[in-house]
Design an enzyme around this catalytic site. Structure first.
Site, short mmCIF file in Angstrom:
data_model
loop_
_atom_site.label_atom_id
_atom_site.label_comp_id
_atom_site.label_asym_id
_atom_site.label_seq_id
_atom_site.Cartn_x
_atom_site.Cartn_y
_atom_site.Cartn_z
N ILE A 64 0.97 -1.10 0.02
CA ILE A 64 0.01 0.12 0.11
C ILE A 64 0.81 1.15 0.02
O ILE A 64 1.92 1.32 0.51
CB ILE A 64 -0.95 0.05 1.34
CG1 ILE A 64 -1.63 -1.40 1.35
CG2 ILE A 64 -2.11 1.11 0.89
CD1 ILE A 64 -2.22 -1.55 2.67
N CYS A 65 0.64 2.33 -0.96
CA CYS A 65 1.04 3.58 -0.79
C CYS A 65 -0.06 4.70 -1.07
O CYS A 65 -1.17 4.05 -0.90
CB CYS A 65 2.27 3.63 -1.85
SG CYS A 65 1.75 3.60 -3.64
N GLY A 66 0.31 5.79 -1.43
CA GLY A 66 -0.64 6.68 -1.61
C GLY A 66 -1.89 6.32 -2.56
O GLY A 66 -2.98 6.25 -2.36
N SER A 108 -4.26 4.12 -0.32
CA SER A 108 -4.44 4.59 0.92
C SER A 108 -5.44 5.87 0.46
O SER A 108 -6.46 6.29 1.25
CB SER A 108 -3.55 4.94 1.88
OG SER A 108 -2.66 5.90 1.51
#
Length: 163
Positions: A64-66, A108
């Site tokens: 998960i990243c931005g 996210s």
């Protein structure tokens, strides 16, 4: 199933939510970071989870990243890894059923915690039954071709011989 999970600092909170969600299931979770909201470069975490899958330490991964895009690109640079970005249940299922993706990536800033749980559950609830095997085999063959060419080029440049 043993699941590797990781995020950058932008997605730390969602990673923790998903980690706790998975802990309440039959899955074993291995956290590859980050461990706080201190800045972390997403490729570093993506490579760790990819390596863990490659070495058989975990069966699947969640990154998960931005946006989910960066970790997806980074993970897909690791030989043998197929990572897929999904923010809906259908895409998450197809990532596994059609493409045998070992890693699911999420953003996210794109998906909320409850929807992310549903997407993760959908991804982990299905197993590849060799759907689209012919297509996946083509991807694997091309990757092996590139890896082999790069190895030959590296050896040629080092004045070593390859039999």
């Amino acid at each position: 199933m043993k699941i590797g999970i990781g995020s950058d600092h932008n997605a730390f909170e969602l990673k923790e939510t998903i980690k706790h969600f998975l802990a309440d299931t039959e899955h074993e979770v291995v956290d590859y970071g980050c461990y706080s909201e201190d800045a972390v470069d997403y490729p570093d975490v993506a490579f760790e989870v990819s390596e863990a899958i490659s070495e058989g330490k975990v069966e699947r991964g969640i990154l998960i990243c931005g946006t989910g895009i960066g970790v997806c690109i980074a993970a897909n640079k690791y030989p043998g890894i197929r990572a897929a970005l999904a923010h809906d249940v259908y895409s998450a299922e197809r990532a596994q059923l059609s493409n045998n993706a070992q890693i699911l990536t999420l953003g996210s800033q794109i998906i909320g915690p409850e929807a992310a749980k549903k997407v993760v559950d959908a991804y982990l609830s299905v197993a590849w039954a060799e759907g689209s095997k012919r297509k996946v085999d083509k991807i694997v063959e091309k990757e092996q071709e590139f890896v082999s060419q790069n190895f030959r080029s590296a050896v040629a440049g080092s004045n070593c011989s390859v039999n």
